[in-house]
Design an enzyme around this catalytic site. Sequence first.
Site, mmCIF file in Angstrom:
data_model
loop_
_atom_site.group_PDB
_atom_site.id
_atom_site.type_symbol
_atom_site.label_atom_id
_atom_site.label_comp_id
_atom_site.label_asym_id
_atom_site.label_seq_id
_atom_site.Cartn_x
_atom_site.Cartn_y
_atom_site.Cartn_z
ATOM 1 N N GLY A 1 0.814 -1.205 0.000
ATOM 2 C CA GLY A 1 0.000 0.000 0.000
ATOM 3 C C GLY A 1 0.850 1.257 0.000
ATOM 4 O O GLY A 1 2.089 1.206 -0.004
ATOM 5 N N THR A 2 0.195 2.402 0.032
ATOM 6 C CA THR A 2 0.912 3.678 0.034
ATOM 7 C C THR A 2 1.867 3.776 1.214
ATOM 8 O O THR A 2 2.969 4.321 1.097
ATOM 9 C CB THR A 2 -0.088 4.849 0.073
ATOM 10 O OG1 THR A 2 -0.966 4.754 -1.055
ATOM 11 C CG2 THR A 2 0.630 6.188 0.038
ATOM 12 N N VAL A 3 1.468 3.235 2.357
ATOM 13 C CA VAL A 3 2.307 3.284 3.556
ATOM 14 C C VAL A 3 3.606 2.507 3.358
ATOM 15 O O VAL A 3 4.590 2.750 4.061
ATOM 16 C CB VAL A 3 1.521 2.751 4.776
ATOM 17 C CG1 VAL A 3 1.279 1.248 4.669
ATOM 18 C CG2 VAL A 3 2.212 3.101 6.076
#
Length: 280
Positions: A10-12
């Site tokens: 994910g973006t994280v």
Amino acid sequence: MKIKVILTGGTVGSEKVNGVVKNNKDSNIASMWKEKFNSNIDFDVVNLYSILSENIKTENIEMLFAELRKDYSDYKGIIITHGSDTLSYTSAFVSIFCKDYKIPVVLTGADKVLSDPTSNGYSNFTTSVEIIMDNRVGVWTVFDSIFSADTVMEADYFSDKFRTGNSPLTMIKCSKNITFNNKVAIIKMYPFIDFGMINFDDNTKACLLVGYHSGTADENAVDTLLSKCKEKNIPLYLQGLNKESALYDSSNNLQEKGVNLVYNSTPEYAYATLMIKVNS
């Protein structure tokens, strides 16, 4: 005691390269957070898989469930980092799978890559740690706010803010060794819809119709969908109804024709429930 951190991408877990967000399988928010805040918390980190969450497959949920089946008696809690696009869906699945866990389970992510100073990734992770240190037993989703994982709904297109729905009236039990061989179709109502274009394959075992906000659907159009479902012996469910609100004539008519009405459930939770039901 330790905190388990399950990384899934994910973006994280990404970086920005020439303006494009790309997954970085070596990204580890737990170690970065410890260094940033000089923390001595003992994180046990597993990089389970590294994908952008829009690409999630049933195999990924099976991998996550397998990781969550392990013995966590020596852990204070579990944090699952996840992409925001399908965070609400995975939250629904995990809320069912982990409903009897005696430690907090928290799903979280970020709106921007961690190198962006305006990212909410670190603050979301901090809140996740605080939930665990406060021993708030339950399954939670953290993204700017704290949501019960069985009520969180996907983020708004424009504000990136997640929403919350009703708490489900019932909760299905989930086998700890479930595999997802059968499918559930989701169809969202919109004006002038033509269900004649819809076809189901043999692995489709249920159909979830996401209704309008009043829990309604075009009953004349749905007649076609219901006929297709009956031909394949596929139960049809209409989501969006609220037990506290009046039942509209159109929904009542559909129920009399054989449509199952789903009350007090987000689309994500209804979908997760049906996926578990048809694969149990």
